[in-house]
Design a protein around this motif. Structure first.
Motif, PDB file in Angstrom:
ATOM      1  N   VAL A   1       0.831  -1.205   0.000  1.00 39.75           N
ATOM      2  CA  VAL A   1       0.000   0.000   0.000  1.00 39.75           C
ATOM      3  C   VAL A   1       0.868   1.257   0.000  1.00 39.75           C
ATOM      4  O   VAL A   1       0.583   2.229  -0.704  1.00 39.75           O
ATOM      5  CB  VAL A   1      -0.942   0.005   1.217  1.00 39.75           C
ATOM      6  N   ALA A   2       1.950   1.233   0.759  1.00 38.84           N
ATOM      7  CA  ALA A   2       2.757   2.438   0.950  1.00 38.84           C
ATOM      8  C   ALA A   2       3.629   2.773  -0.251  1.00 38.84           C
ATOM      9  O   ALA A   2       3.898   3.951  -0.511  1.00 38.84           O
ATOM     10  CB  ALA A   2       3.647   2.274   2.180  1.00 38.84           C
ATOM     11  N   ILE A   3       4.075   1.766  -1.006  1.00 38.94           N
ATOM     12  CA  ILE A   3       5.106   2.026  -2.019  1.00 38.94           C
ATOM     13  C   ILE A   3       4.548   1.949  -3.436  1.00 38.94           C
ATOM     14  O   ILE A   3       4.270   2.974  -4.052  1.00 38.94           O
ATOM     15  CB  ILE A   3       6.297   1.053  -1.856  1.00 38.94           C
TER      16      ILE A   3
ATOM     17  N   SER B   1       4.174  -4.511  -7.480  1.00 45.19           N
ATOM     18  CA  SER B   1       5.634  -4.619  -7.595  1.00 45.19           C
ATOM     19  C   SER B   1       6.290  -4.647  -6.219  1.00 45.19           C
ATOM     20  O   SER B   1       7.213  -5.423  -5.969  1.00 45.19           O
ATOM     21  CB  SER B   1       6.190  -3.444  -8.406  1.00 45.19           C
ATOM     22  N   ALA B   2       5.815  -3.800  -5.312  1.00 41.02           N
ATOM     23  CA  ALA B   2       6.361  -3.779  -3.953  1.00 41.02           C
ATOM     24  C   ALA B   2       6.045  -5.073  -3.224  1.00 41.02           C
ATOM     25  O   ALA B   2       6.886  -5.607  -2.487  1.00 41.02           O
ATOM     26  CB  ALA B   2       5.812  -2.584  -3.180  1.00 41.02           C
TER      27      ALA B   2
ATOM     28  N   ILE C   1      -2.159   6.514  -4.376  1.00 40.86           N
ATOM     29  CA  ILE C   1      -2.563   5.424  -5.266  1.00 40.86           C
ATOM     30  C   ILE C   1      -1.419   4.427  -5.388  1.00 40.86           C
ATOM     31  O   ILE C   1      -0.253   4.809  -5.474  1.00 40.86           O
ATOM     32  CB  ILE C   1      -2.982   5.968  -6.648  1.00 40.86           C
ATOM     33  N   HIS C   2      -1.752   3.138  -5.431  1.00 39.67           N
ATOM     34  CA  HIS C   2      -0.729   2.102  -5.299  1.00 39.67           C
ATOM     35  C   HIS C   2       0.135   1.917  -6.544  1.00 39.67           C
ATOM     36  O   HIS C   2       1.364   1.879  -6.452  1.00 39.67           O
ATOM     37  CB  HIS C   2      -1.391   0.769  -4.943  1.00 39.67           C
TER      38      HIS C   2
ATOM     39  N   ILE D   1      -6.080  -4.143   4.345  1.00 41.71           N
ATOM     40  CA  ILE D   1      -5.555  -3.453   3.163  1.00 41.71           C
ATOM     41  C   ILE D   1      -6.447  -2.273   2.792  1.00 41.71           C
ATOM     42  O   ILE D   1      -5.965  -1.182   2.462  1.00 41.71           O
ATOM     43  CB  ILE D   1      -5.429  -4.430   1.987  1.00 41.71           C
ATOM     44  N   GLY D   2      -7.766  -2.485   2.854  1.00 41.02           N
ATOM     45  CA  GLY D   2      -8.685  -1.385   2.571  1.00 41.02           C
ATOM     46  C   GLY D   2      -8.553  -0.257   3.565  1.00 41.02           C
ATOM     47  O   GLY D   2      -8.574   0.924   3.196  1.00 41.02           O
ATOM     48  N   GLY D   3      -8.398  -0.611   4.829  1.00 37.02           N
ATOM     49  CA  GLY D   3      -8.222   0.422   5.853  1.00 37.02           C
ATOM     50  C   GLY D   3      -6.936   1.206   5.663  1.00 37.02           C
ATOM     51  O   GLY D   3      -6.919   2.437   5.799  1.00 37.02           O
ATOM     52  N   LEU D   4      -5.844   0.515   5.354  1.00 34.44           N
ATOM     53  CA  LEU D   4      -4.576   1.192   5.096  1.00 34.44           C
ATOM     54  C   LEU D   4      -4.684   2.138   3.904  1.00 34.44           C
ATOM     55  O   LEU D   4      -4.141   3.245   3.926  1.00 34.44           O
ATOM     56  CB  LEU D   4      -3.473   0.164   4.844  1.00 34.44           C
TER      57      LEU D   4
END
Length: 342
Positions: A136-138, A142-143, A201-202, A320-323
């Protein structure tokens, strides 16, 4: 002596040939799945990684056959690491510098905070936490693949990786559609909108798509911010490798050395930024990386049945949705506070 050398050389050549013959069917299956996914992606606009994963699952019974299994395993591991290594050419030191201290600090803070929150929400399942938080963060799929390559291997990790890829890709597509509309309703200007899109956005493709719904300038700035997030991936991987190596796993009887693909990642990033690699060479490496990752995700999909994927649980989807929502909200708040965006 000459006869012995000939026998040794012949033996090595025979061994290589037998290995190639063993893995060829599985690689061929992954390639067919990847080509089908790319064709559908280009014609219907769906994310190629998600399509490769879903089509690969259809071939799960075939992937378990003895003739195909070695090549599927090779594609999901060796080709995955090779694809991640080649991602180094996408790291741009100038992009990082162009944002200034405040902008870079904001992006790094959002990234680090999202990963830490993922770890907190995962409770004792730290591998799942760093996998979902990092994806989610990067940079989404791919991450997830890169982080998975640095974690201790296991069937559960493969299922977690596939589930994360599906979730972040689907959420990234929804974000591409709804984020620009939501930001327009909130009264954000183009610079603020670009920051939020690039910072929350991921996947890169969805960032570009969302930015283009506003303007080309918004898409360019959003892509720049997104690539800064991608540039932080090697730092996250290094920290992860060092943490796993220091703490061990299971009964703390093993250690993880620095993976060779991570060293290659850094070397390629350095060579690309100091000008040793030309733009054409970097573009070629990025294209090869994309294809290797498509092959890897096709093989990962083929290794996993849909039934086994459902055992991951709804709680991880909620995490994942919350993050994703927290990252969007935090990015929107920071976009209003940064002086250069108002």
């Amino acid at each position: 002596m000459l006869a012995q050398l000939n026998r040794t050389a012949f033996g090595r050549a025979s061994s290589i040939l037998s290995t190639v013959c063993a893995i060829y069917p599985g690689i061929a299956l992954a390639a067919v799945v990847g080509l089908a996914a790319l064709f559908l992606s280009e014609h219907y606009g769906a994310p190629v990684m998600l399509l490769a994963l879903l089509i690969g699952m259809v071939f799960n019974p075939l992937a378990e056959e003895a003739a195909v299994a070695p090549g599927i395993g090779f594609s999901s591991k060796a080709l995955l690491r090779a694809g991640v290594a080649l991602l180094g050419v996408r790291v741009s030191f100038s992009d990082i510098a162009s944002l200034g201290v405040a902008g870079f600090s904001a992006i790094a803070g959002l990234l680090g905070g999202t990963i830490l929150l993922g770890l907190l929400l995962s409770r004792r399942d730290w591998q799942s936490g760093v996998l979902t938080g990092g994806a989610v963060a990067i940079c989404g799929a791919s991450a997830a693949l890169a982080i998975s390559a640095c974690l201790p291997k296991g069937k559960v990790l493969e299922q977690e990786t596939l589930f994360t890829v599906v979730a972040v890709t689907a959420l990234s597509t929804l974000a591409m559609i709804f984020y620009p509309v939501a930001l327009a309703q909130l009264g954000f200007n183009e610079a603020q909108t670009a920051f939020v899109l690039g910072a929350s956005i991921h996947d890169v493709a969805q960032v570009v798509g969302a930015g283009l719904t506003v303007s080309e300038e918004t898409a360019e700035l959003a892509t720049l911010i997104k690539m800064v997030r991608v540039s932080l991936l090697p730092l996250v991987l290094c920290i992860l490798v060092l943490a796993v190596s220091a703490t061990g796993w299971k009964e703390r009887t093993h250690r993880i050395p620095v993976p060779g693909f991570l060293i290659i990642f850094f070397v390629l990033a350095l060579l690309a930024n100091i000008g040793v690699l030309t733009e054409a060479m970097a573009e070629f490496a990025a294209t090869v990386s994309k294809w290797l990752l498509i092959l890897a995700i096709s093989a990962l999909g083929a290794k996993t049945s849909l039934r086994s994927l459902t055992t991951v649980g709804g709680s991880k989807l909620m995490r994942i949705g919350g993050l994703t929502l927290v990252l969007f909200g935090a990015s929107a708040l920071i976009a209003q506070l940064l002086p250069g965006l108002s």
